[in-house]
Scaffold this motif. Structure first.
Motif, PDB file in Angstrom:
ATOM      1  N   TYR A  59      10.332  22.979 -19.712  1.00 25.23           N
ATOM      2  CA  TYR A  59      11.471  22.078 -19.942  1.00 25.23           C
ATOM      3  C   TYR A  59      11.254  20.809 -19.120  1.00 25.23           C
ATOM      4  O   TYR A  59      10.991  20.879 -17.914  1.00 25.23           O
ATOM      5  CB  TYR A  59      12.791  22.739 -19.546  1.00 25.23           C
ATOM      6  CG  TYR A  59      13.971  21.778 -19.582  1.00 25.23           C
ATOM      7  CD1 TYR A  59      14.641  21.519 -20.771  1.00 25.23           C
ATOM      8  CD2 TYR A  59      14.387  21.114 -18.432  1.00 25.23           C
ATOM      9  CE1 TYR A  59      15.708  20.628 -20.816  1.00 25.23           C
ATOM     10  CE2 TYR A  59      15.457  20.231 -18.462  1.00 25.23           C
ATOM     11  CZ  TYR A  59      16.101  19.974 -19.661  1.00 25.23           C
ATOM     12  OH  TYR A  59      17.154  19.091 -19.697  1.00 25.23           O
ATOM     13  N   ILE A 118      10.183  22.024 -24.374  1.00 25.52           N
ATOM     14  CA  ILE A 118      11.379  21.261 -24.730  1.00 25.52           C
ATOM     15  C   ILE A 118      11.338  19.953 -23.943  1.00 25.52           C
ATOM     16  O   ILE A 118      11.271  19.968 -22.711  1.00 25.52           O
ATOM     17  CB  ILE A 118      12.669  22.032 -24.379  1.00 25.52           C
ATOM     18  CG1 ILE A 118      12.709  23.374 -25.102  1.00 25.52           C
ATOM     19  CG2 ILE A 118      13.902  21.194 -24.717  1.00 25.52           C
ATOM     20  CD1 ILE A 118      13.826  24.298 -24.600  1.00 25.52           C
ATOM     21  N   ASP A 142      13.546  16.719 -23.124  1.00 30.11           N
ATOM     22  CA  ASP A 142      14.942  16.280 -23.188  1.00 30.11           C
ATOM     23  C   ASP A 142      15.006  14.754 -23.061  1.00 30.11           C
ATOM     24  O   ASP A 142      14.812  14.199 -21.977  1.00 30.11           O
ATOM     25  CB  ASP A 142      15.747  16.944 -22.071  1.00 30.11           C
ATOM     26  CG  ASP A 142      17.251  16.866 -22.298  1.00 30.11           C
ATOM     27  OD1 ASP A 142      17.681  15.941 -23.007  1.00 30.11           O
ATOM     28  OD2 ASP A 142      17.973  17.724 -21.761  1.00 30.11           O
ATOM     29  N   GLY A 202      18.646  21.673 -18.327  1.00 29.79           N
ATOM     30  CA  GLY A 202      17.762  22.823 -18.161  1.00 29.79           C
ATOM     31  C   GLY A 202      18.469  24.151 -18.068  1.00 29.79           C
ATOM     32  O   GLY A 202      17.808  25.198 -17.978  1.00 29.79           O
ATOM     33  N   VAL A 250      19.825  23.160 -25.251  1.00 27.51           N
ATOM     34  CA  VAL A 250      18.727  23.984 -24.747  1.00 27.51           C
ATOM     35  C   VAL A 250      18.798  25.372 -25.365  1.00 27.51           C
ATOM     36  O   VAL A 250      17.772  25.948 -25.785  1.00 27.51           O
ATOM     37  CB  VAL A 250      18.766  24.065 -23.199  1.00 27.51           C
ATOM     38  CG1 VAL A 250      17.713  25.045 -22.686  1.00 27.51           C
ATOM     39  CG2 VAL A 250      18.555  22.685 -22.587  1.00 27.51           C
TER      40      VAL A 250
END
Length: 505
Positions: A251, A283, A285, A451, A458
């Protein structure tokens, strides 16, 4: 006779002399030429912005037909106000394109010493400061849907982002806290609260104020917040998350695309960490990332793209045809080599030697995801790169900013940014002005930290990683604008240097 002749001759000479003397006295004194008044600095700024923009404006085919007399840049001069003068001229230039006029892409600001960074030739990293509160505020909803049916669903005004280095961050403010009070005003879903929030955090007409926050555990944080300088950190947070199905997920919350010198080492650190943890999915962001330098976008794209695309075109930067062909004069004072703008010189290629080679990439977005963020998605979404294996999740379309800039500073008074380039991926596709539509519309869980595996976006990504099902459609309830005048849509953020796609290599 001689005497008579002499007398007559002398008399005649006297008369002639008298005539010339009289004529001499009647002749006006010669007129000394008067120098025209020297132009003021504001007039020179107005002239310069117009003349530079006439050459560099992306939609040059329109502004290029204008003349100095037609545009008359000095009509926009504000005496003893360089910035207001620059803003007025830029405002007139924006009128040449409907999208620039609508979105306000081109703009002017107080002098920024970072022009060399924007022009991609800075020899060393520069230290850049923000000067604001360092936090962003967003409405939260009890039903956790994007479009609630009633203002009664309002849960509060939450901190959607806070820089740890800002005054607010140093006071302990973090994402997920609810801002309940500013001064004597208890905040609610009303006009007074929206005006107060914007006056304080966007327009900064309120320079300092006592505030109260409610933490996730219900405790109250009382403090005094003030506008102040701080160094922002683009590499906000990175870690690993274990999905419910046992997948190890990387993340990375990336706040903005910093310049190359400030990005290379930390970018390497982040992705070396992910490699050491043997992550299987990632992921990214970008929900708070409003853009920045294209050089940092290049780095991130090379880590995320499959190694098989190395050597392929990532994207092309298109300048107007006159710049591409070297048909410009004023700009040669800054860029003497016309190849700077030639299309073959502005094709960026994938160099994926350090790629993670992860089959699928998940990117979280919002309406604040703009310019370089959108460039990244557009480049990776290309059918020849990740295509459908690039999955976007968010509560709204991205901003819609396919254009970019390089800065020009004048007299160490103002810096202006006229739209000068248009980015297209390897398939010559560009970001639409309406923004990129997320593959999955999901509520932004502003009451939870970045996170957090239970935060809505998420959580959706983790569900998809495990093969689960997430609804693709936005909640179909009545648009909040119809129910309550769209107050939540009127919250603004303070401007930032990184609200751009800044051309850099």
């Amino acid at each position: 006779m001689k005497l008579t002749f002499c007398y007559k001759m002398m008399a005649s000479l006297f008369v002639v002399s008298a005539i010339f003397t009289a004529c001499s006295k009647d002749k006006p004194a010669p007129i000394k030429p008067v120098d025209p008044p020297k132009p003021t600095q504001e007039q020179l700024i107005a002239d310069s912005i117009y003349l530079f923009s006439k050459e560099i404006y992306y939609w040059q085919d329109i502004i290029g037909t204008s003349t100095y007399a037609m545009f008359n840049p000095r009509q926009y001069v504000v005496k003893d106000d360089a910035l207001k003068t620059a803003e007025n001229v830029i405002g007139a230039i924006r009128n040449y394109n409907v999208e620039d006029k609508k979105h306000g892409f081109s703009y002017a600001e107080d002098y920024q010493s970072g022009e060399a960074d924007a022009n991609a030739s800075s020899p060393k990293a520069a230290t850049y400061y923000e000067n604001d509160y360092g936090i962003s505020i967003k409405a939260g909803w009890k039903s956790r849907v994007i479009k609630p049916t009633s203002s009664a669903d309002f849960a509060g005004w939450f901190v959607s982002f806070c820089y740890p280095s800002s005054g607010a961050g140093q006071a302990g403010v973090v994402r997920g806290m609810k801002l309940s009070k500013i001064g004597d005003l208890t905040l609610g879903y009303n006009e007074a609260s929206v005006n107060k929030l914007n006056d304080m955090f966007a327009y900064q007409t309120i320079k300092t104020s006592p505030v109260e926050f409610i933490k996730a555990n219900g405790d109250t944080l009382k403090t005094v917040l003030s506008v102040g300088k701080y160094i922002p950190n683009s590499f906000f947070k990175y870690d690993t998350i274990m999905s419910a199905g046992g997948r190890k997920v990387g993340y990375f919350m990336y706040r903005f695309f910093d310049d190359k010198e400030n990005s290379q080492a930390p970018m390497n650190t982040v992705f070396n960490y992910f490699k050491s943890k043997n992550i299987q999915d990632i992921i990214i962001d970008l929900r708070c990332n409003n853009g920045g330098f294209t050089s940092a976008q290049n780095m991130l794209a090379n880590y995320l793209a499959p190694s098989s695309v190395s050597g392929q075109v990532m994207y092309q930067t298109h300048f107007n045809s006159n710049l591409q062909n070297g048909n410009y004069t004023v700009l040669k004072t800054r860029f003497p080599d016309y190849r700077t703008f030639a299309l073959n010189y502005n094709s960026t290629y994938f160099n994926t030697g350090a790629s993670l080679d992860i089959p699928k990439v998940y990117i979280i977005v919002s309406k604040r995801s703009a310019s370089a963020s959108e460039l990244l998605i557009n480049n990776l979404k290309s059918a020849g790169v990740l295509g459908a294996n690039l999955i976007t999740i968010g509560d709204a379309n991205t901003y819609g900013k396919p254009v970019g800039f390089f800065s020009i500073s004048l007299f160490k008074k103002v810096t202006f940014w006229t739209v000068s380039m248009f980015a297209k991926n390897q398939n010559l596709e560009s970001v639409p002005y309406d923004g990129l539509v997320p593959d999955y519309f999901v509520y932004d869980g502003v009451d939870k930290d970045f996170g957090d595996s239970t935060e809505d976006c998420v959580k959706a990504a983790l569900t998809l990683i495990d093969g689960g099902v997430v609804s693709k459609s936005v909640n179909k309830g009545t648009v909040i604008r119809a129910a309550s005048n769209g107050l939540s849509e009127r919250i603004k953020d303070a401007p930032s240097r990184y609200d751009n796609m800044i051309f850099s290599r």
